[in-house]
Design a protein around this motif. Structure first.
Motif, PDB file in Angstrom:
ATOM      1  N   ARG A 124      -6.692  -3.350  -5.850  1.00  0.00           N
ATOM      2  CA  ARG A 124      -6.468  -4.774  -5.605  1.00  0.00           C
ATOM      3  C   ARG A 124      -7.329  -5.248  -4.444  1.00  0.00           C
ATOM      4  NH1 ARG A 124      -1.956  -1.743  -5.204  1.00  0.00           N
ATOM      5  NH2 ARG A 124      -1.411  -1.107  -3.106  1.00  0.00           N
ATOM      6  N   CYS A 125      -7.721  -6.513  -4.537  1.00  0.00           N
ATOM      7  CA  CYS A 125      -8.398  -7.183  -3.430  1.00  0.00           C
ATOM      8  C   CYS A 125      -7.604  -8.434  -3.109  1.00  0.00           C
ATOM      9  CB  CYS A 125      -9.831  -7.570  -3.802  1.00  0.00           C
ATOM     10  SG  CYS A 125     -10.948  -6.169  -3.961  1.00  0.00           S
ATOM     11  N   MET A 126      -7.456  -8.692  -1.808  1.00  0.00           N
ATOM     12  CA  MET A 126      -6.666  -9.835  -1.364  1.00  0.00           C
ATOM     13  C   MET A 126      -7.434 -10.639  -0.327  1.00  0.00           C
ATOM     14  SD  MET A 126      -3.227  -7.570  -1.162  1.00  0.00           S
ATOM     15  CE  MET A 126      -4.232  -6.266  -0.552  1.00  0.00           C
ATOM     16  N   VAL A 127      -7.176 -11.936  -0.320  1.00  0.00           N
ATOM     17  CA  VAL A 127      -7.669 -12.844   0.711  1.00  0.00           C
ATOM     18  C   VAL A 127      -6.454 -13.598   1.228  1.00  0.00           C
ATOM     19  CG1 VAL A 127      -9.088 -14.880   1.207  1.00  0.00           C
ATOM     20  CG2 VAL A 127      -9.967 -13.082  -0.317  1.00  0.00           C
ATOM     21  N   ASP A 128      -6.217 -13.519   2.522  1.00  0.00           N
ATOM     22  CA  ASP A 128      -5.043 -14.172   3.136  1.00  0.00           C
ATOM     23  C   ASP A 128      -3.746 -13.781   2.430  1.00  0.00           C
ATOM     24  OD1 ASP A 128      -6.601 -15.486   5.063  1.00  0.00           O
ATOM     25  OD2 ASP A 128      -6.989 -17.169   3.709  1.00  0.00           O
ATOM     26  N   GLY A 129      -3.622 -12.514   2.042  1.00  0.00           N
ATOM     27  CA  GLY A 129      -2.412 -12.021   1.406  1.00  0.00           C
ATOM     28  C   GLY A 129      -2.269 -12.378  -0.063  1.00  0.00           C
ATOM     29  N   LYS A 130      -3.221 -13.123  -0.617  1.00  0.00           N
ATOM     30  CA  LYS A 130      -3.183 -13.528  -2.026  1.00  0.00           C
ATOM     31  C   LYS A 130      -4.116 -12.631  -2.829  1.00  0.00           C
ATOM     32  CE  LYS A 130      -4.336 -17.327  -5.110  1.00  0.00           C
ATOM     33  NZ  LYS A 130      -4.966 -18.657  -5.216  1.00  0.00           N
ATOM     34  N   LYS A 131      -3.614 -12.075  -3.929  1.00  0.00           N
ATOM     35  CA  LYS A 131      -4.455 -11.225  -4.777  1.00  0.00           C
ATOM     36  C   LYS A 131      -5.541 -12.059  -5.443  1.00  0.00           C
ATOM     37  CE  LYS A 131      -0.973  -7.716  -5.710  1.00  0.00           C
ATOM     38  NZ  LYS A 131      -0.089  -7.118  -6.709  1.00  0.00           N
ATOM     39  N   VAL A 132      -6.781 -11.599  -5.308  1.00  0.00           N
ATOM     40  CA  VAL A 132      -7.914 -12.264  -5.950  1.00  0.00           C
ATOM     41  C   VAL A 132      -8.502 -11.399  -7.059  1.00  0.00           C
ATOM     42  CG1 VAL A 132      -8.480 -13.689  -3.949  1.00  0.00           C
ATOM     43  CG2 VAL A 132      -9.554 -11.433  -4.186  1.00  0.00           C
ATOM     44  N   LEU A 133      -8.162 -10.101  -7.060  1.00  0.00           N
ATOM     45  CA  LEU A 133      -8.658  -9.160  -8.063  1.00  0.00           C
ATOM     46  C   LEU A 133      -7.647  -8.030  -8.179  1.00  0.00           C
ATOM     47  CD1 LEU A 133     -12.241  -7.687  -8.212  1.00  0.00           C
ATOM     48  CD2 LEU A 133     -10.262  -6.225  -8.369  1.00  0.00           C
ATOM     49  N   ILE A 134      -7.352  -7.626  -9.409  1.00  0.00           N
ATOM     50  CA  ILE A 134      -6.491  -6.469  -9.651  1.00  0.00           C
ATOM     51  C   ILE A 134      -7.127  -5.604 -10.725  1.00  0.00           C
ATOM     52  CG2 ILE A 134      -4.325  -7.560  -8.921  1.00  0.00           C
ATOM     53  CD1 ILE A 134      -3.679  -8.027 -11.909  1.00  0.00           C
ATOM     54  N   GLY A 135      -6.707  -4.349 -10.788  1.00  0.00           N
ATOM     55  CA  GLY A 135      -7.218  -3.465 -11.825  1.00  0.00           C
ATOM     56  C   GLY A 135      -6.762  -2.045 -11.593  1.00  0.00           C
ATOM     57  N   GLU A 136      -7.261  -1.171 -12.439  1.00  0.00           N
ATOM     58  CA  GLU A 136      -6.974   0.257 -12.321  1.00  0.00           C
ATOM     59  C   GLU A 136      -8.261   1.037 -12.499  1.00  0.00           C
ATOM     60  OE1 GLU A 136      -3.835   1.675 -14.837  1.00  0.00           O
ATOM     61  OE2 GLU A 136      -2.370   0.286 -13.980  1.00  0.00           O
ATOM     62  N   ALA A 137      -8.335   2.169 -11.823  1.00  0.00           N
ATOM     63  CA  ALA A 137      -9.493   3.060 -11.937  1.00  0.00           C
ATOM     64  C   ALA A 137      -9.022   4.462 -12.264  1.00  0.00           C
ATOM     65  CB  ALA A 137     -10.287   3.077 -10.634  1.00  0.00           C
ATOM     66  N   THR A 138      -9.863   5.189 -12.967  1.00  0.00           N
ATOM     67  CA  THR A 138      -9.666   6.618 -13.195  1.00  0.00           C
ATOM     68  C   THR A 138     -10.873   7.323 -12.623  1.00  0.00           C
ATOM     69  OG1 THR A 138      -8.469   6.179 -15.247  1.00  0.00           O
ATOM     70  CG2 THR A 138      -9.298   8.424 -14.916  1.00  0.00           C
ATOM     71  N   VAL A 139     -10.605   8.319 -11.787  1.00  0.00           N
ATOM     72  CA  VAL A 139     -11.699   9.044 -11.130  1.00  0.00           C
ATOM     73  C   VAL A 139     -11.483  10.543 -11.255  1.00  0.00           C
ATOM     74  CG1 VAL A 139     -12.110   7.166  -9.499  1.00  0.00           C
ATOM     75  CG2 VAL A 139     -10.625   9.062  -8.843  1.00  0.00           C
ATOM     76  N   LEU A 140     -12.579  11.273 -11.127  1.00  0.00           N
ATOM     77  CA  LEU A 140     -12.568  12.722 -11.031  1.00  0.00           C
ATOM     78  C   LEU A 140     -12.672  13.047  -9.552  1.00  0.00           C
ATOM     79  CD1 LEU A 140     -12.667  15.410 -12.659  1.00  0.00           C
ATOM     80  CD2 LEU A 140     -15.161  15.236 -12.497  1.00  0.00           C
ATOM     81  N   ALA A 141     -11.620  13.655  -9.011  1.00  0.00           N
ATOM     82  CA  ALA A 141     -11.568  13.930  -7.578  1.00  0.00           C
ATOM     83  C   ALA A 141     -12.268  15.246  -7.248  1.00  0.00           C
ATOM     84  CB  ALA A 141     -10.120  13.986  -7.116  1.00  0.00           C
ATOM     85  N   PRO A 142     -12.837  15.328  -6.051  1.00  0.00           N
ATOM     86  CA  PRO A 142     -13.415  16.605  -5.609  1.00  0.00           C
ATOM     87  C   PRO A 142     -12.312  17.643  -5.382  1.00  0.00           C
ATOM     88  CG  PRO A 142     -13.520  14.961  -3.855  1.00  0.00           C
ATOM     89  CD  PRO A 142     -12.964  14.276  -5.065  1.00  0.00           C
ATOM     90  N   SER A 143     -12.715  18.906  -5.390  1.00  0.00           N
ATOM     91  CA  SER A 143     -11.770  20.006  -5.210  1.00  0.00           C
ATOM     92  C   SER A 143     -12.341  21.008  -4.216  1.00  0.00           C
ATOM     93  CB  SER A 143     -11.518  20.694  -6.546  1.00  0.00           C
ATOM     94  OG  SER A 143     -10.771  21.882  -6.362  1.00  0.00           O
ATOM     95  N   ARG A 144     -11.491  21.601  -3.426  1.00  0.00           N
ATOM     96  CA  ARG A 144     -11.933  22.658  -2.520  1.00  0.00           C
ATOM     97  C   ARG A 144     -12.425  23.878  -3.303  1.00  0.00           C
ATOM     98  NH1 ARG A 144      -7.573  20.775   0.519  1.00  0.00           N
ATOM     99  NH2 ARG A 144      -6.128  22.304  -0.344  1.00  0.00           N
TER     100      ARG A 144
END
Length: 147
Positions: A124-144
């Motif tokens: 999410r992205c917000m300006v003055d506490g108001k959401k201006v963009l929402i969404g979901e992401a899927t990522v491949l995380a690094p591993s030790r």
């Protein structure tokens, strides 16, 4: 102005549900001009105040993908961070971002598949506490395990 949390890497072994990271950035005229140059998106709603006054926005706005890029920065620099591979992203633009706006970009872990190293993130992205963009992401995380 840029305000964010420490950069680095959180490996899949250390990621927890509900974990969040964010950054805050004021969107400047220079940011918009540089994004237009890099992306080649020179739509006058972003660059020409006179033109933009006669649009539904009644003034210039930042490119939506410039705002979305702040989410990418949080993912690539903080959560999971360095070594992360983007697999997918959905976005919904709710309101315009204008030059001078302070944008807070935040991601939150909503799913973890340790076996596949996949992490689902609410974005999410917000300006003055108001959401201006929402969404979901899927990522491949690094591993030790792969250090």
């Amino acid at each position: 102005m840029l305000d964010n949390m420490p950069r680095g890497t959180i490996c899949i072994e250390d990621i927890e549900m509900g974990m969040t990271r964010h950054l805050r950035k004021v969107i400047t005229d220079r940011d918009i001009e540089m994004f237009a140059e890099i992306s080649t998106d020179r739509n006058p709603v972003h660059l020409d105040e006179e033109y933009a006054q006669d649009t539904i926005f009644a003034g210039r706005i930042a490119h939506g993908m410039l705002t979305a890029g702040l989410i990418s920065a949080v993912i690539g620099e903080q959560l999971p961070g360095h070594g992360t591979v983007y697999m997918g992203q959905s976005l919904k633009f709710l309101a315009p971002v204008r030059p001078g706006d302070m944008v807070t970009a935040e991601v939150e872990v909503i799913a973890i598949d340790h076996a596949k190293r996949r992490v689902g993130l609410d974005c999410r992205c917000m300006v003055d506490g108001k959401k201006v963009l929402i969404g979901e992401a899927t990522v491949l995380a690094p591993s030790r395990k792969f250090d």
